[in-house]
Design a protein around this motif. Structure first.
Motif, PDB file in Angstrom:
ATOM      1  N   LEU A   1       0.843  -1.191   0.000  1.00 19.27           N
ATOM      2  CA  LEU A   1       0.000   0.000   0.000  1.00 19.27           C
ATOM      3  C   LEU A   1       0.876   1.239   0.000  1.00 19.27           C
ATOM      4  O   LEU A   1       1.854   1.327   0.763  1.00 19.27           O
ATOM      5  CB  LEU A   1      -0.890   0.022   1.253  1.00 19.27           C
ATOM      6  N   ASP A   2       0.555   2.221  -0.836  1.00 22.39           N
ATOM      7  CA  ASP A   2       1.222   3.507  -0.768  1.00 22.39           C
ATOM      8  C   ASP A   2       0.861   4.215   0.533  1.00 22.39           C
ATOM      9  O   ASP A   2      -0.185   3.940   1.134  1.00 22.39           O
ATOM     10  CB  ASP A   2       0.791   4.387  -1.952  1.00 22.39           C
ATOM     11  N   GLY A   3       1.700   5.180   0.926  1.00 25.57           N
ATOM     12  CA  GLY A   3       1.461   5.908   2.167  1.00 25.57           C
ATOM     13  C   GLY A   3       0.449   7.030   2.047  1.00 25.57           C
ATOM     14  O   GLY A   3       0.078   7.625   3.065  1.00 25.57           O
ATOM     15  N   ASP A   4      -0.009   7.332   0.831  1.00 21.59           N
ATOM     16  CA  ASP A   4      -0.966   8.427   0.652  1.00 21.59           C
ATOM     17  C   ASP A   4      -2.367   7.887   0.376  1.00 21.59           C
ATOM     18  O   ASP A   4      -3.074   8.360  -0.515  1.00 21.59           O
ATOM     19  CB  ASP A   4      -0.522   9.382  -0.452  1.00 21.59           C
ATOM     20  N   ILE A   5      -2.764   6.893   1.191  1.00 24.35           N
ATOM     21  CA  ILE A   5      -4.094   6.300   1.035  1.00 24.35           C
ATOM     22  C   ILE A   5      -4.866   6.431   2.347  1.00 24.35           C
ATOM     23  O   ILE A   5      -4.308   6.645   3.420  1.00 24.35           O
ATOM     24  CB  ILE A   5      -4.018   4.820   0.603  1.00 24.35           C
ATOM     25  N   LEU A   6      -6.172   6.278   2.251  1.00 23.04           N
ATOM     26  CA  LEU A   6      -7.053   6.131   3.399  1.00 23.04           C
ATOM     27  C   LEU A   6      -7.941   4.922   3.151  1.00 23.04           C
ATOM     28  O   LEU A   6      -8.454   4.746   2.034  1.00 23.04           O
ATOM     29  CB  LEU A   6      -7.929   7.367   3.611  1.00 23.04           C
ATOM     30  N   ALA A   7      -8.112   4.094   4.176  1.00 28.02           N
ATOM     31  CA  ALA A   7      -8.932   2.889   4.039  1.00 28.02           C
ATOM     32  C   ALA A   7     -10.324   3.131   4.614  1.00 28.02           C
ATOM     33  O   ALA A   7     -10.473   3.769   5.660  1.00 28.02           O
ATOM     34  CB  ALA A   7      -8.272   1.721   4.765  1.00 28.02           C
ATOM     35  N   PHE A   8     -11.346   2.594   3.910  1.00 28.57           N
ATOM     36  CA  PHE A   8     -12.736   2.736   4.343  1.00 28.57           C
ATOM     37  C   PHE A   8     -13.445   1.392   4.369  1.00 28.57           C
ATOM     38  O   PHE A   8     -14.664   1.338   4.414  1.00 28.57           O
ATOM     39  CB  PHE A   8     -13.484   3.701   3.412  1.00 28.57           C
TER      40      PHE A   8
END
Length: 324
Positions: A105-112
């Motif tokens: 996973l890239d560090g510029d993500i948000l999980a929902f």
């Protein structure tokens, strides 16, 4: 659920902590999450703050310090992209040979969403699962590898057994050696190495958010599982005009990197300035001319003075101790 892989440098401490917080909150049934972070330049204090940014018992965090400078010497990146992007190519080496699957996973993500749904995807013999890049057309951009389909490498479900047996990392580095200035760095290289060997995942698992796209409504609707801020306009950067700043801060505020009052004031002032520039052509012209003059003046001042000749004809120079 097996290991999660991420990579970051010091500039990504805040988004890394925020991403991990969102991952922990959305996958409680998989606690403790096993997370491996390849890092460079993140000091001990920042690592402690990151580790304290998610619920107790939710994560086992493994730090792997790695200097990529020699390995990627000569390879280019976009102006807003760190050399740590190439870490994707070496991350599989961190895990033991008997580890057969991992999620990058890239560090510029948000999980929902609970990542178990993604983790349990059947790759049907493919070397990895990924989402088509919605911002790039491989047939319409000079310099991209000619592939059947082009994926975004921000979320990769990896079959490590096939990755190793098909020498994906080695093939990607071979591509980079032949195309060191390929426009999208290791993402281009991975697309070349995995052409025809990857499975297309639903866009919800790597929804690539545009710079002016307001994402909160889509995220709250349940239509998206992972949001990826792919452009140079990042919602954690002070002053930028992203419409997702407040939304992102609602996640950041649950980490140990809560925005301070001075950071908030700096953000408001810079954002106001950018908004004024956006609305006023006259101010834009004045601003760009001022920057050009400042750059020119700085270049003149920074230019080393040539040595003067004394009356005897010998050139005078300054030694390292400052004596003539």
């Amino acid at each position: 659920m097996g290991p999660l892989l991420l990579a970051a440098d010091s500039a990504f401490s805040v988004p890394l902590a925020t991403s991990l917080r969102s991952l922990a909150e959305r996958s409680p049934l998989s606690w403790p999450l096993e997370v491996h972070v390849l890092y460079d330049g993140i000091n001990e204090e920042a690592r402690r703050k990151i580790a304290a940014s998610f619920p107790l018992g939710s994560m086992v965090l493994h730090w792997h310090q790695f200097d990529l400078s020699e390995l990627v010497r000569g390879y280019s990146t976009l102006s807003h992209v760190s050399k740590m992007t190439y870490a994707r190519l070496v991350l599989p080496r961190l895990l033991p040979e008997d580890c057969q699957k991992a999620l990058y996973l890239d560090g510029d993500i948000l999980a929902f969403d609970d990542l178990w749904q993604l983790w349990s995807t059947d790759l049907e013999g493919a070397v990895l699962g990924a989402v088509t890049d919605r911002c790039l057309d491989p047939t319409g951009h000079a310099g991209l590898p000619r592939v059947k389909r082009y994926f975004n490498a921000g979320v990769l479900l990896m079959d490590l057994r096939k990755w190793r047996s098909e020498r994906i990392s080695e093939r990607a580095f071979d591509y980079l050696d032949r195309h060191p200035h390929t426009p999208y760095c290791d993402q281009d290289a991975l697309n070349a190495a995995c052409d025809g060997r990857w499975k297309q995942l639903d866009m919800r698992w790597n929804y690539q958010c545009g710079p002016l796209e307001e994402i909160e409504g889509k995220a709250q609707s349940g239509a998206l599982s992972i949001i990826h801020f792919v452009t140079p306009v990042k919602p954690w950067q002070p002053g930028n005009l992203s419409p997702n700043v407040a939304f992102y801060n609602s996640f950041r505020g649950r980490t140990r990197f809560v925005r301070t009052r001075s950071e908030y004031v700096k953000h408001v002032l810079k954002r106001t300035g950018y908004q004024l520039l956006e609305k006023s052509p006259t101010l834009r012209i004045f601003w760009h001319r001022t920057k050009a003059v400042a750059f020119w003046a700085g270049s003149i001042l920074a230019k080393p003075k040539s040595g003067r000749r004394s009356k005897t004809g010998h050139k005078r120079t300054h030694d390292p101790m400052g004596q003539s």
